[in-house]
Design a protein around this motif. Sequence first.
Motif, PDB file in Angstrom:
ATOM      1  N   THR A  58     -25.914  -1.631  19.676  1.00 48.86           N
ATOM      2  CA  THR A  58     -24.580  -1.231  20.296  1.00 48.86           C
ATOM      3  C   THR A  58     -23.858  -0.232  19.412  1.00 48.86           C
ATOM      4  OG1 THR A  58     -24.425  -3.534  21.273  1.00 48.86           O
ATOM      5  CG2 THR A  58     -22.346  -2.251  21.187  1.00 48.86           C
ATOM      6  N   GLY A  59     -23.391   0.887  20.113  1.00 54.52           N
ATOM      7  CA  GLY A  59     -22.691   1.848  19.335  1.00 54.52           C
ATOM      8  C   GLY A  59     -23.030   3.266  20.240  1.00 54.52           C
ATOM      9  N   GLY A  60     -23.435   4.315  19.533  1.00 57.72           N
ATOM     10  CA  GLY A  60     -23.881   5.443  20.144  1.00 57.72           C
ATOM     11  C   GLY A  60     -22.730   6.452  19.854  1.00 57.72           C
ATOM     12  N   ASP A  61     -22.894   8.002  20.069  1.00 53.96           N
ATOM     13  CA  ASP A  61     -22.077   8.877  19.483  1.00 53.96           C
ATOM     14  C   ASP A  61     -20.623   8.745  20.132  1.00 53.96           C
ATOM     15  OD1 ASP A  61     -24.181  10.005  18.191  1.00 53.96           O
ATOM     16  OD2 ASP A  61     -24.860  11.019  20.319  1.00 53.96           O
ATOM     17  N   ASP A  62     -20.418   8.314  21.247  1.00 55.39           N
ATOM     18  CA  ASP A  62     -19.003   8.266  21.597  1.00 55.39           C
ATOM     19  C   ASP A  62     -18.409   7.099  20.999  1.00 55.39           C
ATOM     20  OD1 ASP A  62     -19.704   9.985  23.702  1.00 55.39           O
ATOM     21  OD2 ASP A  62     -19.932   8.660  25.255  1.00 55.39           O
ATOM     22  N   THR A  63     -18.958   5.936  20.729  1.00 55.05           N
ATOM     23  CA  THR A  63     -18.239   4.967  19.887  1.00 55.05           C
ATOM     24  C   THR A  63     -18.070   5.354  18.561  1.00 55.05           C
ATOM     25  OG1 THR A  63     -19.439   3.172  21.251  1.00 55.05           O
ATOM     26  CG2 THR A  63     -18.415   2.553  19.173  1.00 55.05           C
ATOM     27  N   ALA A  64     -19.114   6.095  18.021  1.00 56.01           N
ATOM     28  CA  ALA A  64     -18.887   6.571  16.462  1.00 56.01           C
ATOM     29  C   ALA A  64     -17.711   7.563  16.456  1.00 56.01           C
ATOM     30  CB  ALA A  64     -20.183   7.348  15.995  1.00 56.01           C
ATOM     31  N   PHE A  65     -17.503   8.510  17.505  1.00 56.70           N
ATOM     32  CA  PHE A  65     -16.611   9.686  17.305  1.00 56.70           C
ATOM     33  C   PHE A  65     -15.226   8.818  17.636  1.00 56.70           C
ATOM     34  CE2 PHE A  65     -13.817  12.804  19.744  1.00 56.70           C
ATOM     35  CZ  PHE A  65     -13.889  13.602  18.704  1.00 56.70           C
ATOM     36  N   ALA A  66     -15.230   8.058  18.568  1.00 54.08           N
ATOM     37  CA  ALA A  66     -13.806   7.235  18.767  1.00 54.08           C
ATOM     38  C   ALA A  66     -13.298   6.534  17.264  1.00 54.08           C
ATOM     39  CB  ALA A  66     -14.089   6.127  19.753  1.00 54.08           C
ATOM     40  N   CYS A  67     -14.295   6.110  16.773  1.00 52.84           N
ATOM     41  CA  CYS A  67     -13.983   5.363  15.393  1.00 52.84           C
ATOM     42  C   CYS A  67     -13.624   6.678  14.347  1.00 52.84           C
ATOM     43  CB  CYS A  67     -14.978   4.666  14.812  1.00 52.84           C
ATOM     44  SG  CYS A  67     -15.477   3.226  15.850  1.00 52.84           S
ATOM     45  N   VAL A  70      -9.958   7.660  14.860  1.00 50.41           N
ATOM     46  CA  VAL A  70      -8.981   6.758  14.361  1.00 50.41           C
ATOM     47  C   VAL A  70      -8.975   6.967  12.950  1.00 50.41           C
ATOM     48  CG1 VAL A  70      -8.690   4.059  13.923  1.00 50.41           C
ATOM     49  CG2 VAL A  70      -9.274   5.049  16.310  1.00 50.41           C
ATOM     50  N   GLY A  71     -10.002   7.072  12.325  1.00 58.92           N
ATOM     51  CA  GLY A  71     -10.035   7.239  10.781  1.00 58.92           C
ATOM     52  C   GLY A  71      -9.291   8.375  10.477  1.00 58.92           C
ATOM     53  N   HIS A  72      -9.735   9.541  11.110  1.00 59.46           N
ATOM     54  CA  HIS A  72      -9.029  10.832  10.675  1.00 59.46           C
ATOM     55  C   HIS A  72      -7.187  10.694  10.799  1.00 59.46           C
ATOM     56  CE1 HIS A  72      -7.892  15.124  10.970  1.00 59.46           C
ATOM     57  NE2 HIS A  72      -8.956  15.408  10.161  1.00 59.46           N
ATOM     58  N   ALA A  73      -6.692  10.079  11.913  1.00 55.15           N
ATOM     59  CA  ALA A  73      -5.649   9.785  12.005  1.00 55.15           C
ATOM     60  C   ALA A  73      -4.967   9.033  10.720  1.00 55.15           C
ATOM     61  CB  ALA A  73      -5.136   9.016  13.081  1.00 55.15           C
ATOM     62  N   HIS A  74      -5.596   7.955  10.078  1.00 53.65           N
ATOM     63  CA  HIS A  74      -5.505   7.298   9.071  1.00 53.65           C
ATOM     64  C   HIS A  74      -5.387   8.099   7.634  1.00 53.65           C
ATOM     65  CE1 HIS A  74      -4.445   3.115  10.574  1.00 53.65           C
ATOM     66  NE2 HIS A  74      -5.717   3.345  11.112  1.00 53.65           N
ATOM     67  N   VAL A  87     -24.168  15.157  12.928  1.00 54.77           N
ATOM     68  CA  VAL A  87     -22.511  14.643  12.498  1.00 54.77           C
ATOM     69  C   VAL A  87     -22.814  13.488  11.673  1.00 54.77           C
ATOM     70  CG1 VAL A  87     -21.844  15.810  14.290  1.00 54.77           C
ATOM     71  CG2 VAL A  87     -22.385  13.376  14.560  1.00 54.77           C
ATOM     72  N   ALA A  88     -23.856  12.665  11.690  1.00 55.50           N
ATOM     73  CA  ALA A  88     -23.854  11.627  10.807  1.00 55.50           C
ATOM     74  C   ALA A  88     -23.639  11.719   9.539  1.00 55.50           C
ATOM     75  CB  ALA A  88     -25.308  11.057  11.156  1.00 55.50           C
ATOM     76  N   THR A  89     -24.010  13.106   8.776  1.00 60.48           N
ATOM     77  CA  THR A  89     -23.400  13.392   7.391  1.00 60.48           C
ATOM     78  C   THR A  89     -22.189  13.658   7.282  1.00 60.48           C
ATOM     79  OG1 THR A  89     -24.497  15.623   7.753  1.00 60.48           O
ATOM     80  CG2 THR A  89     -26.108  14.046   6.643  1.00 60.48           C
ATOM     81  N   VAL A  90     -21.570  14.123   8.216  1.00 60.12           N
ATOM     82  CA  VAL A  90     -20.359  14.445   8.146  1.00 60.12           C
ATOM     83  C   VAL A  90     -19.497  13.236   8.114  1.00 60.12           C
ATOM     84  CG1 VAL A  90     -18.035  15.370   9.586  1.00 60.12           C
ATOM     85  CG2 VAL A  90     -20.255  16.667   9.653  1.00 60.12           C
ATOM     86  N   TYR A  91     -19.861  12.321   9.057  1.00 61.27           N
ATOM     87  CA  TYR A  91     -19.041  10.760   8.718  1.00 61.27           C
ATOM     88  C   TYR A  91     -19.298  10.097   7.342  1.00 61.27           C
ATOM     89  CZ  TYR A  91     -19.209  11.195  14.039  1.00 61.27           C
ATOM     90  OH  TYR A  91     -18.634  11.551  15.453  1.00 61.27           O
ATOM     91  N   PRO A 116     -10.840  16.262  14.276  1.00 64.62           N
ATOM     92  CA  PRO A 116     -11.645  15.645  15.633  1.00 64.62           C
ATOM     93  C   PRO A 116     -11.393  16.505  16.794  1.00 64.62           C
ATOM     94  CG  PRO A 116      -9.946  14.261  14.925  1.00 64.62           C
ATOM     95  CD  PRO A 116      -9.843  15.108  13.864  1.00 64.62           C
ATOM     96  N   ASP A 117     -10.182  17.275  16.988  1.00 62.60           N
ATOM     97  CA  ASP A 117      -9.860  18.198  17.840  1.00 62.60           C
ATOM     98  C   ASP A 117     -10.464  19.396  18.138  1.00 62.60           C
ATOM     99  OD1 ASP A 117      -7.931  16.137  18.932  1.00 62.60           O
ATOM    100  OD2 ASP A 117      -6.170  16.861  17.849  1.00 62.60           O
ATOM    101  N   GLN A 118     -11.202  19.599  16.751  1.00 63.74           N
ATOM    102  CA  GLN A 118     -11.957  20.775  16.830  1.00 63.74           C
ATOM    103  C   GLN A 118     -13.467  20.525  16.621  1.00 63.74           C
ATOM    104  OE1 GLN A 118     -10.186  23.208  13.902  1.00 63.74           O
ATOM    105  NE2 GLN A 118      -8.305  23.380  14.680  1.00 63.74           N
ATOM    106  N   TRP A 119     -14.091  19.965  17.744  1.00 58.85           N
ATOM    107  CA  TRP A 119     -15.507  19.163  17.595  1.00 58.85           C
ATOM    108  C   TRP A 119     -16.354  19.933  18.767  1.00 58.85           C
ATOM    109  CZ3 TRP A 119     -15.763  15.838  13.734  1.00 58.85           C
ATOM    110  CH2 TRP A 119     -16.905  15.242  13.543  1.00 58.85           C
ATOM    111  N   PRO A 120     -17.473  20.215  18.109  1.00 62.74           N
ATOM    112  CA  PRO A 120     -18.151  19.711  16.716  1.00 62.74           C
ATOM    113  C   PRO A 120     -17.678  20.635  15.737  1.00 62.74           C
ATOM    114  CG  PRO A 120     -19.790  21.024  18.228  1.00 62.74           C
ATOM    115  CD  PRO A 120     -18.452  20.854  19.122  1.00 62.74           C
TER     116      PRO A 120
END
Length: 402
Positions: free
Chosen positions: A156-165, A168-172, A225-229, A284-288
Amino acid sequence: MLAVGATAPRFELPAFVDESYRQVALEEFLGEDVVVLAFIPGDFNPACDEQSCDLEELDLFTMQKDVTVLGISPDSVYSHRAFADTYDLTIPLLADTDHEVARQYDVEFVDDLGQRLVERAVVVIDHDGVVQYTWSTTDPDRRPDVEPVKDAIGETGGDDTAFACYRVGHAHYTEGRRAFTAAMESFNESEWMLAQGDFQQAREEFEAAEDQFDTAARFVDDPTVATVYEGAQTKTNALWQAAAWLAKSANQYSSGNGVAGRTLREDAERRLEAARDYRDPPDPDQWPPDVVDLRRDGDRGAAGDLLPGAESETAALDVDIDAEVEPEADAASTAGEAEPDERERTAGAAEQQPAGDEDIDDEELAAIHAEVEASNPGDDTDPADGSSGDRTADESPDRAER
């Protein structure tokens, strides 16, 4: 039973959780965790014995990061409490006493005796509220196989879920930087209490950011993008640790303990050095992003990546803490007390200085020589050890001239 790919029906039920009673809603966990719904026929059902129950293996999934398990049965929250206490369960147990949620998930059935019962069932729901796995049985003695559940959680997960997380992380992270910058300004102005409060806020924001970045890294499928995260998680981990050390440092300085304050500040500097090895997480507003790795190659850049407006990599921490702090922070420990070397010099000067303002005449000087020679007959000790009569006579240059 709901089909895989269906949208999980939302619900809210009374529950026994963390030794208390309260309402629990599915909405609380969506977007944050993978949710496992575990429907059971009832507390103390035929699949339970004296040693174990049908929820024990699923209960272990609560130890896994980003997974929430909710047990649901037709029994009351008071029955749930006895059930949890008997089998030492930690998952929330929800009371679906009128079978409303069981009907929503299509796990209610009528047995041969005409009783309206609830199937034993497992439903895995992803971050977006979509059903990813289902299993059910009307056999009250049969327990679920946890391996397929484990696999479903892992997938369970995927790119959309990862990007959503990540978003949120970038806002914090942004809030953490703001608080950290304000804290450093107060720290450099010796405003310790303000600095401590802002550092604590920065630590909390950076911790929350790291948690979201870590989740993004685990759920992402796209390796570009995995290495970016992963880099964002590593940098933020170092920053929250630095903020924690600096909050403690400010606390020590405010208490007048400059030595402890400096030690904690040095611990923070090491973590900041580690943070500077990575670029800021991309917006995240300038993605990828235009980079695939946040780790710096040789050029560690300016501290602007860490603290906006800083002039150099160490500008954030290169205030002369010793000069700024010690006169007031160490006052309690140094007031009225000279340093050891200073005390020795003062004592030496006092011994060498004659009593009063009168000069020593030749007769007095001769008497001193005679006294020394009488007490050290035949002593050829090197003057360097401070025991010869000649050094005693020559200790005061003014005396020799006079």
